[in-house]
Design a protein around this motif. Sequence first.
Motif, PDB file in Angstrom:
ATOM      1  N   HIS A   1      -8.895   3.473 -58.427  1.00 34.16           N
ATOM      2  CA  HIS A   1      -9.534   4.194 -59.542  1.00 34.16           C
ATOM      3  C   HIS A   1     -11.032   4.364 -59.284  1.00 34.16           C
ATOM      4  N   ARG A   2     -11.677   3.341 -58.711  1.00 38.53           N
ATOM      5  CA  ARG A   2     -13.105   3.434 -58.437  1.00 38.53           C
ATOM      6  C   ARG A   2     -13.423   4.461 -57.352  1.00 38.53           C
ATOM      7  N   TRP A   3     -12.513   4.624 -56.391  1.00 38.02           N
ATOM      8  CA  TRP A   3     -12.818   5.441 -55.222  1.00 38.02           C
ATOM      9  C   TRP A   3     -12.243   6.849 -55.277  1.00 38.02           C
ATOM     10  N   THR A   4     -11.400   7.171 -56.238  1.00 33.10           N
ATOM     11  CA  THR A   4     -10.800   8.517 -56.288  1.00 33.10           C
ATOM     12  C   THR A   4     -11.822   9.640 -56.434  1.00 33.10           C
ATOM     13  N   PRO A   5     -13.034   9.406 -57.008  1.00 31.79           N
ATOM     14  CA  PRO A   5     -14.019  10.515 -57.014  1.00 31.79           C
ATOM     15  C   PRO A   5     -14.433  10.962 -55.620  1.00 31.79           C
ATOM     16  N   VAL A   6     -14.272  10.116 -54.621  1.00 29.78           N
ATOM     17  CA  VAL A   6     -14.588  10.506 -53.245  1.00 29.78           C
ATOM     18  C   VAL A   6     -13.468  11.397 -52.721  1.00 29.78           C
ATOM     19  N   GLN A   7     -13.841  12.528 -52.110  1.00 29.79           N
ATOM     20  CA  GLN A   7     -12.848  13.504 -51.678  1.00 29.79           C
ATOM     21  C   GLN A   7     -12.093  13.013 -50.452  1.00 29.79           C
ATOM     22  N   ARG A   8     -10.897  12.523 -50.693  1.00 24.64           N
ATOM     23  CA  ARG A   8      -9.957  12.133 -49.646  1.00 24.64           C
ATOM     24  C   ARG A   8      -8.541  12.356 -50.192  1.00 24.64           C
ATOM     25  N   ARG A   9      -7.561  12.338 -49.352  1.00 26.05           N
ATOM     26  CA  ARG A   9      -6.167  12.411 -49.823  1.00 26.05           C
ATOM     27  C   ARG A   9      -5.702  10.986 -50.110  1.00 26.05           C
ATOM     28  N   TRP A  10      -5.907  10.538 -51.331  1.00 29.66           N
ATOM     29  CA  TRP A  10      -5.595   9.166 -51.717  1.00 29.66           C
ATOM     30  C   TRP A  10      -4.106   9.022 -51.979  1.00 29.66           C
TER      31      TRP A  10
ATOM     32  N   LEU B   1     -13.267  -2.659 -47.473  1.00 30.70           N
ATOM     33  CA  LEU B   1     -12.253  -2.046 -46.616  1.00 30.70           C
ATOM     34  C   LEU B   1     -12.121  -0.552 -46.897  1.00 30.70           C
ATOM     35  N   ILE B   2     -12.137  -0.193 -48.181  1.00 28.87           N
ATOM     36  CA  ILE B   2     -12.023   1.234 -48.519  1.00 28.87           C
ATOM     37  C   ILE B   2     -13.271   1.983 -48.068  1.00 28.87           C
ATOM     38  N   GLU B   3     -14.434   1.371 -48.262  1.00 30.27           N
ATOM     39  CA  GLU B   3     -15.681   1.994 -47.799  1.00 30.27           C
ATOM     40  C   GLU B   3     -15.629   2.262 -46.298  1.00 30.27           C
ATOM     41  N   ASN B   4     -15.105   1.300 -45.545  1.00 31.86           N
ATOM     42  CA  ASN B   4     -14.976   1.480 -44.103  1.00 31.86           C
ATOM     43  C   ASN B   4     -14.042   2.637 -43.784  1.00 31.86           C
ATOM     44  N   ALA B   5     -12.940   2.736 -44.541  1.00 30.92           N
ATOM     45  CA  ALA B   5     -12.008   3.843 -44.313  1.00 30.92           C
ATOM     46  C   ALA B   5     -12.662   5.185 -44.633  1.00 30.92           C
ATOM     47  N   VAL B   6     -13.430   5.240 -45.698  1.00 34.58           N
ATOM     48  CA  VAL B   6     -14.111   6.487 -46.066  1.00 34.58           C
ATOM     49  C   VAL B   6     -15.082   6.920 -44.970  1.00 34.58           C
ATOM     50  N   LYS B   7     -15.821   5.968 -44.422  1.00 36.19           N
ATOM     51  CA  LYS B   7     -16.815   6.293 -43.396  1.00 36.19           C
ATOM     52  C   LYS B   7     -16.180   6.826 -42.114  1.00 36.19           C
ATOM     53  N   HIS B   8     -14.937   6.487 -41.880  1.00 35.98           N
ATOM     54  CA  HIS B   8     -14.292   6.891 -40.632  1.00 35.98           C
ATOM     55  C   HIS B   8     -13.250   7.983 -40.841  1.00 35.98           C
TER      56      HIS B   8
ATOM     57  N   CYS C   1     -12.462  12.089 -42.711  1.00 34.22           N
ATOM     58  CA  CYS C   1     -12.981  13.348 -43.255  1.00 34.22           C
ATOM     59  C   CYS C   1     -12.283  13.636 -44.582  1.00 34.22           C
ATOM     60  N   PRO C   2     -12.810  14.582 -45.376  1.00 37.87           N
ATOM     61  CA  PRO C   2     -12.195  14.870 -46.680  1.00 37.87           C
ATOM     62  C   PRO C   2     -10.712  15.205 -46.610  1.00 37.87           C
ATOM     63  N   GLU C   3     -10.260  15.797 -45.503  1.00 33.93           N
ATOM     64  CA  GLU C   3      -8.834  16.156 -45.414  1.00 33.93           C
ATOM     65  C   GLU C   3      -7.955  15.001 -44.941  1.00 33.93           C
ATOM     66  N   ASP C   4      -8.547  13.859 -44.576  1.00 35.61           N
ATOM     67  CA  ASP C   4      -7.769  12.710 -44.122  1.00 35.61           C
ATOM     68  C   ASP C   4      -7.196  11.931 -45.298  1.00 35.61           C
TER      69      ASP C   4
ATOM     70  N   GLY D   1      -7.807   8.446 -40.027  1.00 36.53           N
ATOM     71  CA  GLY D   1      -9.062   8.900 -39.442  1.00 36.53           C
ATOM     72  C   GLY D   1      -9.131   8.776 -37.940  1.00 36.53           C
ATOM     73  N   ALA D   2     -10.369   8.559 -37.448  1.00 36.92           N
ATOM     74  CA  ALA D   2     -10.622   8.604 -36.010  1.00 36.92           C
ATOM     75  C   ALA D   2     -10.054   7.412 -35.266  1.00 36.92           C
ATOM     76  N   GLY D   3      -9.819   6.313 -35.966  1.00 33.90           N
ATOM     77  CA  GLY D   3      -9.321   5.126 -35.290  1.00 33.90           C
ATOM     78  C   GLY D   3     -10.427   4.350 -34.600  1.00 33.90           C
ATOM     79  N   ILE D   4     -10.058   3.244 -33.983  1.00 35.50           N
ATOM     80  CA  ILE D   4     -11.020   2.347 -33.343  1.00 35.50           C
ATOM     81  C   ILE D   4     -10.587   2.128 -31.903  1.00 35.50           C
ATOM     82  N   ALA D   5     -11.537   2.175 -30.998  1.00 37.73           N
ATOM     83  CA  ALA D   5     -11.232   1.960 -29.588  1.00 37.73           C
ATOM     84  C   ALA D   5     -10.734   0.533 -29.368  1.00 37.73           C
ATOM     85  N   PRO D   6      -9.780   0.327 -28.461  1.00 36.89           N
ATOM     86  CA  PRO D   6      -9.232  -1.028 -28.237  1.00 36.89           C
ATOM     87  C   PRO D   6     -10.287  -2.054 -27.895  1.00 36.89           C
ATOM     88  N   GLU D   7     -11.313  -1.673 -27.131  1.00 40.37           N
ATOM     89  CA  GLU D   7     -12.333  -2.640 -26.742  1.00 40.37           C
ATOM     90  C   GLU D   7     -13.223  -3.060 -27.905  1.00 40.37           C
ATOM     91  N   ASP D   8     -13.169  -2.315 -29.017  1.00 38.84           N
ATOM     92  CA  ASP D   8     -14.002  -2.659 -30.178  1.00 38.84           C
ATOM     93  C   ASP D   8     -13.262  -3.467 -31.229  1.00 38.84           C
TER      94      ASP D   8
END
Length: 372
Positions: A215-224, A248-255, A257-260, A281-288
């Motif tokens: 509920h807190r994050w739905t104003p951010v444009q994503r496909r929730w 965790l949600i903030e991290n997902a938003v940062k990685h 796009c609005p259509e994700d 989203g973009a995902g994380i490289a294995p070494e990271d």
Amino acid sequence: MATERSWPLRGARWIDVAWVLFAIANLVAMLMFETWETVPFHFIWVSLTFLYGFRVWPVGTTLLVLAGVCVATGSLILIDVAHGSQSIDEFTEVPLMSAMFLAMVWHARRRFIAISQLERMNEENRRILDRERRFIQDASHELRTPITVALGHAELIQKGTTDPVASQDVGVIIGELMRLRRLSDRLLILAASEHADFLRRVPVDAESVALDALHRWTPVQRRWALGALEDVTVDADPDRLALALDALIENAVKHTCPEDAISLSVRRRNGSAIIGVADSGAGIAPEDLGLIFDRFARSDPGRTRNGGGVGLGLAIVKAVAEAHGGSISVRSEPGRGTEFELLLPVAAPGQTPHAVVDVGAGGSAAGTPDGR
């Protein structure tokens, strides 16, 4: 290091006294029973070696005891040789047993010195960590007041100005002050995460916590989206849990796009509750993957400051999870998204979940959609 601190035994003088009495008894036996004096002779030397392994006397005491045992046992053997009851070859046992004892002394003292150095290093590291923790707490507290004052004045200036350029410049100032406030709040949380009173645990409905976060994050444009939502009551601090979920949600938003897509789920697995946050989203490289929970870590060094944050969000998630006796795990594939799973202990059966009040628990610490 608890097991190491019990070695060598300190203050156990009664053991030394008991050994002295035992040695005297065996010396008397050597004197009285000449034909089998080798038995008490070996009792003395072997018991001395074992005793030193537990006690590790100072060097002076060790040499004094060694000299005393050599003189006492050697003299009794020479008496037996003089009486003809023993061969002179038996006297060679004294230097042989002395060499065995000195080898024990060498190994025991090496171990004792290594443990002492390690304990000193651990104590120094503990003092350094305590100083760093106090510094972070003090600095964060001291920063909050001037940041709040400056932020208030900047917002007043922005409201009172009619110049669009000035308003835009003040907006940049407000954004940077918001960033500083988030940083100070997150540092305070991490500094407090190791304290005994960091959590106030009550039975909490994990599904309600997930729905409130959504509920807190739905104003951010994503496909929730919502995944599986099982009825699970966790033994947790609702505010800290909301904070970790917001991070965790903030991290997902940062990685993403609005259509994700970003989805939340609550499941029960092997007696634990699993709160999942997945994105496409973009995902994380294995070494990271092994570094993203470190403080100030960023999986993509090339991100801008506006998108990258300060690298404390996932460190907070890990601190909150471990404080609850849980854990955080991640699965990711570059280009195909990421899924985090927050594992928490389930509350005891029969406990009624406490009501969770949605007050934007992430607040300035987790970087909720209000930007604070």
